[in-house]
Scaffold this active site. Structure first.
Site, short mmCIF file in Angstrom:
data_model
loop_
_atom_site.label_atom_id
_atom_site.label_comp_id
_atom_site.label_asym_id
_atom_site.label_seq_id
_atom_site.Cartn_x
_atom_site.Cartn_y
_atom_site.Cartn_z
N ASP A 365 0.88 -1.16 0.00
CA ASP A 365 0.00 0.00 0.00
C ASP A 365 0.92 1.22 0.00
O ASP A 365 2.02 1.17 0.56
CB ASP A 365 -0.88 -0.02 1.25
CG ASP A 365 -1.71 1.25 1.37
OD1 ASP A 365 -2.29 1.66 0.35
OD2 ASP A 365 -1.77 1.81 2.47
N LYS A 366 0.48 2.29 -0.62
CA LYS A 366 1.35 3.46 -0.69
C LYS A 366 1.35 4.25 0.61
O LYS A 366 2.36 4.38 1.29
CB LYS A 366 0.92 4.37 -1.85
CG LYS A 366 1.87 5.55 -2.06
CD LYS A 366 1.25 6.66 -2.89
CE LYS A 366 0.27 7.48 -2.07
NZ LYS A 366 -0.23 8.67 -2.76
N THR A 367 0.18 4.78 0.96
CA THR A 367 0.09 5.73 2.07
C THR A 367 0.30 5.06 3.42
O THR A 367 -0.39 4.11 3.76
CB THR A 367 -1.28 6.44 2.07
OG1 THR A 367 -1.51 6.98 0.77
CG2 THR A 367 -1.32 7.54 3.10
N THR A 516 -2.36 2.13 -5.13
CA THR A 516 -2.63 3.52 -4.80
C THR A 516 -3.87 3.99 -5.55
O THR A 516 -4.18 3.48 -6.64
CB THR A 516 -1.43 4.43 -5.15
OG1 THR A 516 -1.79 5.77 -4.90
CG2 THR A 516 -1.02 4.27 -6.61
N GLY A 517 -4.57 4.93 -4.97
CA GLY A 517 -5.74 5.50 -5.61
C GLY A 517 -5.39 6.74 -6.42
O GLY A 517 -6.25 7.38 -7.01
#
Length: 519
Positions: A365-367, A516-517
């Site tokens: 996951d990025k964040t 990521t979104g």
């Protein structure tokens, strides 16, 4: 069903899922208890070993009359600390799920009783004090490791519990009443003030504010919420006050579901442990059957005395006890989960640990994983005023704000060693920005809407704004009463260790990907 009864049911539910710290304490107390028992038995084993004929020979002493009675006393003390195994065995028998504790209890109980009788009837000449005591010693340590591993999930539960506030502002008519969150029910209306956490899931029925929902999404960027919008338990109200009608409380709330997921993870076992449990069940009946068969064969067919045959039967039970299964698997599980927790990884299912060696891809996951999960200034754009001036004026205006964006700008200015200027006539413009006066000149800082309302927007500014706002970045605009002076770009920042982690995985031959979104 009356309201009081419903209230009691709800409170029980909340207590069950909300008091995760008590669950963690229970796990840690269990681990501490097993460790205490292990050390006491360790100390008692020393004189027990020295009182054997071999031990006396090493010390240069001859056998003496009270030796067996002293061994009986020490072994009885050790046996006392093993009574907890009999409690586990009772649960296995009640559930008709015969496992390791059933076999251990049979072996320890039979070995101790036979040895005790042999102590007072020397003619039997059979003692298992050392065998059963070392078995107890090994299994106590194995149970300690298992309990310690379970406490790791308790740690995670406790951290999740901290996401919720302890009190909530319940609105009853026109009256505001502070209540414990365990007293909240569906349909209640609560008031959430700036800087406070939402106590349960619900819908905003009055007010407007920005919320930090990073606990769920990982995104540090504030989300604007107004009437009819949903808010989740644990999210932080950054500015403004809102009234929320609760519709999911206790185990039904978002936090409750997370707690339930962690509690379920706590119950998982590695495949090897499940296999060992099944093997222990088969071994229990096999050992018991072989022990009975041994007694019958040596009594009826070989012609030995019943006492001699019984000694052999108990020997079979003691030897059949799975010492290795009781220690090896809990040791491996504990080491694996401990290392995972230390490195910020929570294992949802321990069975998955056994297939990690076969993975080809690691998906991040990025964040909050590859990035810090918090706002930071990434760029300062000036329109002729100079970057330091733009940052200094922006930070001075935002110094009176409690908004996450404002705090990030002030923090960055301090890191740049800029001095903040005095601001007068400060005013917060909900959902748009702030205004104030510095050195007799009026300034505003905020979003695009605020600039448009003040007639300061144009095509050239739109182009610059669009360029800065790429990749989901947040742009804050500074202006005086005549023109826009500059922009401050904020975004999540990459962790310094992320590059090293990705490189290490590539060196191991693993491929990596990021979820990521962002566009």
């Amino acid at each position: 069903m009356d309201n009081n009864h419903q209230h009691r049911e709800h409170r029980d539910e909340m207590n069950h899922h909300g008091h995760s710290s008590h669950m963690m304490d229970g796990e840690m107390n269990s681990a501490s208890d097993f460790l205490k028992r292990f050390w006491i038995v360790s100390v008692l084993l020393i004189p027990l070993l020295l009182l054997t004929k071999t031990g006396l020979g090493v010390l240069g002493f001859s056998d003496f009359y009270l030796r067996s009675y002293l061994q009986f006393g020490i072994a009885t003390a050790i046996f006392y600390f093993a009574l907890i195994f009999f409690k586990h065995a009772r649960h296995e028998i009640k559930a008709k799920n015969y496992g390791m504790m059933t076999l251990v209890s049979l072996a320890v109980g039979a070995g101790y009783l036979f040895s005790a009788v042999s102590t007072f009837l020397p003619s039997l000449n059979a003692e298992f004090y050392i065998e059963i005591s070392t078995l107890i010693w090994v299994l106590l340590f194995g149970h300690y490791l298992e309990a310690k591993s379970g406490a790791r999930a308790g740690d995670a539960l406790n951290e999740v519990a901290k996401l919720l506030p302890k009190k909530a502002h319940l609105l009853v008519g026109n009256e505001e009443k502070d209540v414990d969150i365990f007293d909240l029910r569906e349909g209640n209306i609560v008031l959430v003030k700036p800087g406070e956490k939402v106590p349960a899931d619900g819908t905003i029925i009055a007010g407007k504010a920005n919320f930090n929902e990073s606990l769920i999404s990982g995104e540090s960027k504030p989300i604007e919420k107004q009437e009819a919008d949903r808010v989740i338990a644990g999210s932080i109200c950054l500015d403004g006050s809102v009234q929320v009608k609760l519709d999911r409380v206790g185990e039904n709330s978002t936090i409750g579901q997370i707690q339930k997921l962690i509690a379920q993870a706590k119950q998982t076992k590695p495949s090897a442990q499940s296999l060992a449990d099944k093997a222990a069940g088969i071994l229990t009946f096999t050992a018991l059957g072989v022990a009975i068969l041994t007694v019958l064969i040596w009594t009826l067919f070989v012609g030995q005395s019943f006492i001699f045959a019984l000694t052999l039967g108990i020997t079979v039970l003691v030897i059949a006890c799975p010492h290795a299964l009781g220690l090896a698997i809990p040791t491996v599980s504990t080491i694996a989960t401990t290392l995972a927790v230390k490195n910020g990884l929570f294992v949802k299912n321990l069975k998955k640990l056994e297939i990690v060696k076969d993975v080809d891809y690691v998906i991040f996951d990025k964040t909050g994983t590859l990035t810090k999960g918090e706002f930071g200034v990434t760029e300062v754009v000036d329109m002729g005023e100079g970057k330091q001036d733009v940052l200094g004026l922006s930070a001075s205006l935002e110094s009176g704000s409690s908004h996450m964006i404002g705090l990030s700008i002030v923090k960055h200015a301090k890191e740049e060693n800029l001095s903040l200027m005095r601001v007068s006539n400060f005013k917060n413009i909900a959902g748009k920005g702030v205004r104030g006066v510095i050195d007799d000149e009026k300034y505003i800082i905020g979003n695009k809407v605020l600039m448009q309302e003040n007639g300061l927007w144009g095509a050239e500014i739109e182009e610059k704004y669009t360029q800065c706002a790429k990749y989901g970045k947040t742009v804050v605009i500074l202006a005086n009463s005549k023109a826009i002076l500059g922009m401050i770009v904020l975004a999540d920042q990459i962790k310094p260790e992320s590059k090293k982690a990705i490189k290490s995985l590539h060196d191991l031959g693993l491929k990596t990907a990021m979820l990521t979104g962002d566009d």
